[in-house]
Write an enzyme that holds these catalytic residues in place. Structure first.
Site, short mmCIF file in Angstrom:
data_model
loop_
_atom_site.label_atom_id
_atom_site.label_comp_id
_atom_site.label_asym_id
_atom_site.label_seq_id
_atom_site.Cartn_x
_atom_site.Cartn_y
_atom_site.Cartn_z
N ARG A 51 111.86 -35.63 36.15
CA ARG A 51 111.40 -34.59 35.23
C ARG A 51 110.44 -33.59 35.85
O ARG A 51 110.59 -32.38 35.69
CB ARG A 51 110.69 -35.20 34.01
CG ARG A 51 111.61 -35.68 32.93
CD ARG A 51 111.04 -36.91 32.31
NE ARG A 51 111.08 -37.96 33.30
CZ ARG A 51 112.16 -38.73 33.51
NH1 ARG A 51 113.21 -38.60 32.78
NH2 ARG A 51 112.17 -39.65 34.48
N THR A 52 109.43 -34.10 36.53
CA THR A 52 108.36 -33.19 36.97
C THR A 52 108.91 -32.19 37.98
O THR A 52 108.73 -30.98 37.85
CB THR A 52 107.18 -33.99 37.55
OG1 THR A 52 106.85 -35.02 36.62
CG2 THR A 52 105.98 -33.11 37.80
N LYS A 80 107.69 -38.62 61.03
CA LYS A 80 107.37 -38.64 62.48
C LYS A 80 105.88 -38.87 62.70
O LYS A 80 105.40 -38.82 63.82
CB LYS A 80 107.75 -37.30 63.10
CG LYS A 80 109.21 -36.93 63.00
CD LYS A 80 109.41 -35.55 63.63
CE LYS A 80 110.67 -34.89 63.14
NZ LYS A 80 110.66 -33.45 63.40
N ARG A 101 103.42 -34.08 44.63
CA ARG A 101 103.24 -35.46 44.14
C ARG A 101 103.07 -36.37 45.36
O ARG A 101 103.81 -36.23 46.34
CB ARG A 101 104.44 -35.91 43.32
CG ARG A 101 104.37 -37.40 42.98
CD ARG A 101 105.44 -37.83 42.01
NE ARG A 101 105.19 -37.31 40.69
CZ ARG A 101 105.92 -37.63 39.61
NH1 ARG A 101 106.93 -38.46 39.73
NH2 ARG A 101 105.64 -37.11 38.44
N HIS A 129 97.80 -36.79 36.16
CA HIS A 129 99.08 -36.07 36.08
C HIS A 129 98.84 -34.92 35.08
O HIS A 129 99.34 -34.94 33.96
CB HIS A 129 100.17 -37.03 35.60
CG HIS A 129 101.58 -36.54 35.79
ND1 HIS A 129 101.90 -35.22 36.08
CD2 HIS A 129 102.77 -37.21 35.72
CE1 HIS A 129 103.22 -35.12 36.18
NE2 HIS A 129 103.77 -36.30 35.96
N1 CP Z 1 106.94 -37.84 33.49
C1 CP Z 1 107.18 -37.91 34.81
O1 CP Z 1 106.27 -37.76 35.64
O2 CP Z 1 108.48 -38.17 35.13
P1 CP Z 1 109.09 -38.13 36.61
O3 CP Z 1 108.44 -39.29 37.36
O4 CP Z 1 110.55 -38.27 36.46
O5 CP Z 1 108.66 -36.83 37.23
#
Ligand code: CP
Length: 303
Positions: A51-52, A80, A101, A129
């Protein structure tokens, strides 16, 4: 917000959160605009995501911008031995904004200190998040008509779930009553409870919520975060503690809605999906509008 990294939800004020939600409403009415023509955004995902990453990329595409990056570290030079410092110093030469991320808590803050361009934290370990939180606020306001004075149930992995940590901080601006429902092993960390105590806000801890479910305005379910456990036996012990089923929803408030950042494993039974209380898939759609609002605010394209 212009040129300001978004690493912790508290990097932006309550007023700035509300500005993003208002702007996201405009994007929901008209998501296809050419504001990002000539801009390049990097999505650097050192951890898996559906999603993110894809909602950020959808947001950039709808705005006419270009995307580069990686979703698998095996295709980057970090395999590497390149350090995060060198990766960020390099990529910030190529783009206007970095969405990142990473499994290490604090990595996004570190990146923001060495990057030439703003960093958006798309999740750093069990820490924060913030863009998920802004779309959660948007979803809560849209379904409840307000953010103030709500009763929010946070259910599941409150120890490792980064989404609940940033949501708690953001919702503390709106006189929320929090109910934390978790097994003993996955309770909300002390630092977040102290955060609420210092603000004089009420929270209650429970192991079960069936008897109090009628008090909830929002039930925010979370997955037990398998990848953060050092002991697989501990994960096995806790993974099925809560499974929300349709028959548990008979006594809930008519306007109560179920949110989940997703991915779901089995903490929400499939029989809930058809309920009018289930909001988690619409929540993912809201993520595109909110991320459009965040990107254009940071790039200063909304004046
Ligand atoms: N909500 C969320 O962070 O989903 P993903 O891990 O799929 O990005």
């Amino acid at each position: 917000m212009k040129n300001k990294s978004l690493v912790s939800i508290n990097d932006y004020s309550r007023e700035e959160h509300l500005k993003i939600l208002d702007l996201a409403e405009e994007y929901e009415k008209n998501p296809r605009r050419n504001l990002l023509q000539g801009y390049v955004v990097a999505t650097l995902f050192f951890e898996p995501s559906t999603r993110t990453r894809l909602s950020f990329e959808s947001a950039v595409n709808h705005l006419g911008g270009k995307i580069l990056g990686f979703s698998d570290t095996n295709t980057s030079s970090s395999t590497k031995g390149e350090t995060l410092r060198d990766t960020i110093k390099t990529i910030s030469n190529y783009v206007d904004l970095i969405v990142m991320r990473h499994p290490l808590e604090g990595s996004a803050r570190f990146a923001s200190e060495i990057s030439k361009v703003p960093i958006i934290n798309a999740g750093d370990g069990a820490n924060q998040h913030p863009t998920q939180t802004l779309l959660d606020l948007y979803s809560i306001r849209k379904t409840q008509g307000k953010l103030e004075d709500l009763s929010i149930f946070l259910v599941g992995d409150l120890k490792y779930g980064r989404t609940v940590h940033s949501l708690l901080m953001a919702m503390s601006n709106f006189n929320t009553t929090f109910h934390f429902i978790s097994p003993d092993e996955l309770r909300m960390p002390e630092e977040y409870k102290l955060y609420l105590r210092n603000l004089g806000l009420s929270f209650y801890e429970h192991k079960d919520f069936t008897d109090i479910i009628s008090e909830a305005d929002i039930i925010y379910m979370t997955r037990v975060q398998k990848e953060r456990f050092s002991d697989p036996i501990e994960y096995e012990k806790t993974k099925n503690t809560y499974i929300l089923r349709n028959k548990m929803l008979e006594e809930v408030k008519p306007n109560m809605r179920i949110l989940h950042p997703l991915p779901r494993v089995n903490e929400i039974h499939l029989d809930v999906d058809e309920s009018d209380k289930a909001y988690y898939f619409t929540q993912t759609l809201n993520g595109v509008y909110v991320r459009q609002a965040i990107i254009t605010s940071i790039l200063g394209l909304n004046q």
